[in-house]
Design a protein around this motif. Structure first.
Motif, PDB file in Angstrom:
ATOM      1  N   GLU A  96     -10.961 -30.066  20.015  1.00  0.00           N
ATOM      2  CA  GLU A  96     -11.410 -30.932  21.052  1.00  0.00           C
ATOM      3  C   GLU A  96     -12.553 -31.568  21.074  1.00  0.00           C
ATOM      4  O   GLU A  96     -12.460 -32.987  21.254  1.00  0.00           O
ATOM      5  N   LEU A  97     -13.787 -30.941  20.639  1.00  0.00           N
ATOM      6  CA  LEU A  97     -14.986 -31.575  20.392  1.00  0.00           C
ATOM      7  C   LEU A  97     -14.778 -32.790  19.532  1.00  0.00           C
ATOM      8  O   LEU A  97     -15.307 -33.921  19.655  1.00  0.00           O
ATOM      9  N   SER A  98     -14.297 -32.470  18.391  1.00  0.00           N
ATOM     10  CA  SER A  98     -14.383 -33.684  17.374  1.00  0.00           C
ATOM     11  C   SER A  98     -13.409 -34.798  17.646  1.00  0.00           C
ATOM     12  O   SER A  98     -13.779 -35.876  17.354  1.00  0.00           O
ATOM     13  N   ARG A  99     -12.466 -34.358  18.553  1.00  0.00           N
ATOM     14  CA  ARG A  99     -11.489 -35.634  18.816  1.00  0.00           C
ATOM     15  C   ARG A  99     -12.290 -36.330  19.832  1.00  0.00           C
ATOM     16  O   ARG A  99     -12.046 -37.620  19.914  1.00  0.00           O
ATOM     17  N   THR A 126     -23.041 -16.053   6.140  1.00  0.00           N
ATOM     18  CA  THR A 126     -22.220 -17.150   7.082  1.00  0.00           C
ATOM     19  C   THR A 126     -20.961 -16.703   7.081  1.00  0.00           C
ATOM     20  O   THR A 126     -20.535 -15.646   6.231  1.00  0.00           O
ATOM     21  N   ASP A 127     -20.606 -16.605   8.406  1.00  0.00           N
ATOM     22  CA  ASP A 127     -19.444 -16.094   8.771  1.00  0.00           C
ATOM     23  C   ASP A 127     -18.216 -17.183   8.886  1.00  0.00           C
ATOM     24  O   ASP A 127     -18.585 -18.010   8.741  1.00  0.00           O
ATOM     25  N   LYS A 128     -16.922 -16.912   9.290  1.00  0.00           N
ATOM     26  CA  LYS A 128     -15.967 -17.629   9.306  1.00  0.00           C
ATOM     27  C   LYS A 128     -16.356 -18.787  10.164  1.00  0.00           C
ATOM     28  O   LYS A 128     -15.875 -20.014  10.047  1.00  0.00           O
ATOM     29  N   ARG A 129     -16.621 -18.405  11.436  1.00  0.00           N
ATOM     30  CA  ARG A 129     -16.814 -19.342  12.446  1.00  0.00           C
ATOM     31  C   ARG A 129     -18.223 -20.532  11.994  1.00  0.00           C
ATOM     32  O   ARG A 129     -18.078 -21.558  12.040  1.00  0.00           O
ATOM     33  N   GLY A 130     -19.068 -19.913  11.258  1.00  0.00           N
ATOM     34  CA  GLY A 130     -20.223 -20.599  10.858  1.00  0.00           C
ATOM     35  C   GLY A 130     -19.682 -21.595   9.700  1.00  0.00           C
ATOM     36  O   GLY A 130     -20.171 -22.815   9.877  1.00  0.00           O
ATOM     37  N   LEU A 131     -18.797 -21.170   9.052  1.00  0.00           N
ATOM     38  CA  LEU A 131     -18.405 -22.079   7.840  1.00  0.00           C
ATOM     39  C   LEU A 131     -17.343 -23.145   8.511  1.00  0.00           C
ATOM     40  O   LEU A 131     -17.590 -24.452   8.015  1.00  0.00           O
ATOM     41  N   LEU A 132     -16.602 -22.828   9.460  1.00  0.00           N
ATOM     42  CA  LEU A 132     -15.655 -23.719   9.981  1.00  0.00           C
ATOM     43  C   LEU A 132     -16.565 -24.803  10.879  1.00  0.00           C
ATOM     44  O   LEU A 132     -16.198 -26.015  11.021  1.00  0.00           O
ATOM     45  N   LEU A 133     -17.585 -24.328  11.535  1.00  0.00           N
ATOM     46  CA  LEU A 133     -18.615 -25.045  12.510  1.00  0.00           C
ATOM     47  C   LEU A 133     -19.124 -26.129  11.527  1.00  0.00           C
ATOM     48  O   LEU A 133     -19.322 -27.429  11.624  1.00  0.00           O
ATOM     49  N   GLU A 134     -19.857 -25.748  10.341  1.00  0.00           N
ATOM     50  CA  GLU A 134     -20.202 -26.750   9.397  1.00  0.00           C
ATOM     51  C   GLU A 134     -19.608 -27.671   8.853  1.00  0.00           C
ATOM     52  O   GLU A 134     -19.727 -28.859   8.643  1.00  0.00           O
ATOM     53  N   GLU A 135     -18.322 -27.178   8.482  1.00  0.00           N
ATOM     54  CA  GLU A 135     -17.218 -28.057   7.965  1.00  0.00           C
ATOM     55  C   GLU A 135     -16.761 -29.336   9.135  1.00  0.00           C
ATOM     56  O   GLU A 135     -16.734 -30.476   8.695  1.00  0.00           O
ATOM     57  N   VAL A 136     -16.524 -28.766  10.370  1.00  0.00           N
ATOM     58  CA  VAL A 136     -16.347 -29.603  11.267  1.00  0.00           C
ATOM     59  C   VAL A 136     -17.304 -30.763  11.536  1.00  0.00           C
ATOM     60  O   VAL A 136     -17.148 -31.982  11.655  1.00  0.00           O
ATOM     61  N   MET A 137     -18.631 -30.435  11.681  1.00  0.00           N
ATOM     62  CA  MET A 137     -19.599 -31.132  11.849  1.00  0.00           C
ATOM     63  C   MET A 137     -20.076 -32.041  10.728  1.00  0.00           C
ATOM     64  O   MET A 137     -20.359 -33.179  10.829  1.00  0.00           O
ATOM     65  N   ALA A 138     -19.983 -31.546   9.548  1.00  0.00           N
ATOM     66  CA  ALA A 138     -20.065 -32.524   8.346  1.00  0.00           C
ATOM     67  C   ALA A 138     -19.035 -33.565   8.383  1.00  0.00           C
ATOM     68  O   ALA A 138     -19.442 -34.620   8.005  1.00  0.00           O
ATOM     69  N   GLY A 139     -17.620 -33.327   8.907  1.00  0.00           N
ATOM     70  CA  GLY A 139     -16.692 -34.255   8.934  1.00  0.00           C
ATOM     71  C   GLY A 139     -17.006 -35.361   9.868  1.00  0.00           C
ATOM     72  O   GLY A 139     -16.388 -36.389   9.974  1.00  0.00           O
TER      73      GLY A 139
END
Length: 141
Positions: A96-99, A126-139
């Motif tokens: 929702e945030l990225s959209r 790095t946990d699963k959430r941290g990796l996912l947040l990093e990937e979304v923000m980088a995108g």
């Protein structure tokens, strides 16, 4: 703020003394969010408020674990995701945030507590959430 009334009151004194324009909260005091003119998500787990009437709010809204306001120049998002929610809820909040962020053509400030761990921002692991947040923000670049 961990829903502390004392923390809320202390911050509000600083806001008044220093003439702060905008405040965002994660885990604010629920009663204060409902009693005052804060923009907050449905569960009052995150909030944002403008204290400068010379900066008009163009739009505002809320979604799963986040709230936002938009001025002529900037989009400000405040988010909170409990460490106790399932990964699918965390993913939906990020979606929702990225959209929202991708729909605006202006500077964006994202504040909040995502309850993640990542070595990129000083965590030991790095946990699963941290990796996912990093990937979304980088995108979002």
């Amino acid at each position: 703020m961990n829903k502390s009334l004392a923390s809320h009151d202390a911050i509000m004194k600083i806001v008044k003394r220093r003439g702060v324009d905008l405040v965002v909260f994660s885990e604010p005091n629920v009663r204060k969010m409902q009693d005052e003119s804060w923009l907050h998500d449905a569960t009052c787990s995150t909030a944002v408020r403008s204290f400068n009437s010379n900066i008009p709010i163009v739009r505002h809204g809320a979604g799963l674990g986040h709230v936002w306001l938009e001025t002529a120049d900037i989009l400000v998002c405040s988010a909170y995701v409990s460490p106790n929610v399932e990964l699918v809820v965390f993913e939906e909040t990020l979606y929702e945030l990225s959209r929202l962020i991708n729909a605006v053509c202006k500077d964006v400030v994202i504040c909040g507590d995502f309850n993640t761990k990542n070595v990129s921002w000083g965590g030991g692991v790095t946990d699963k959430r941290g990796l996912l947040l990093e990937e979304v923000m980088a995108g979002l670049d």
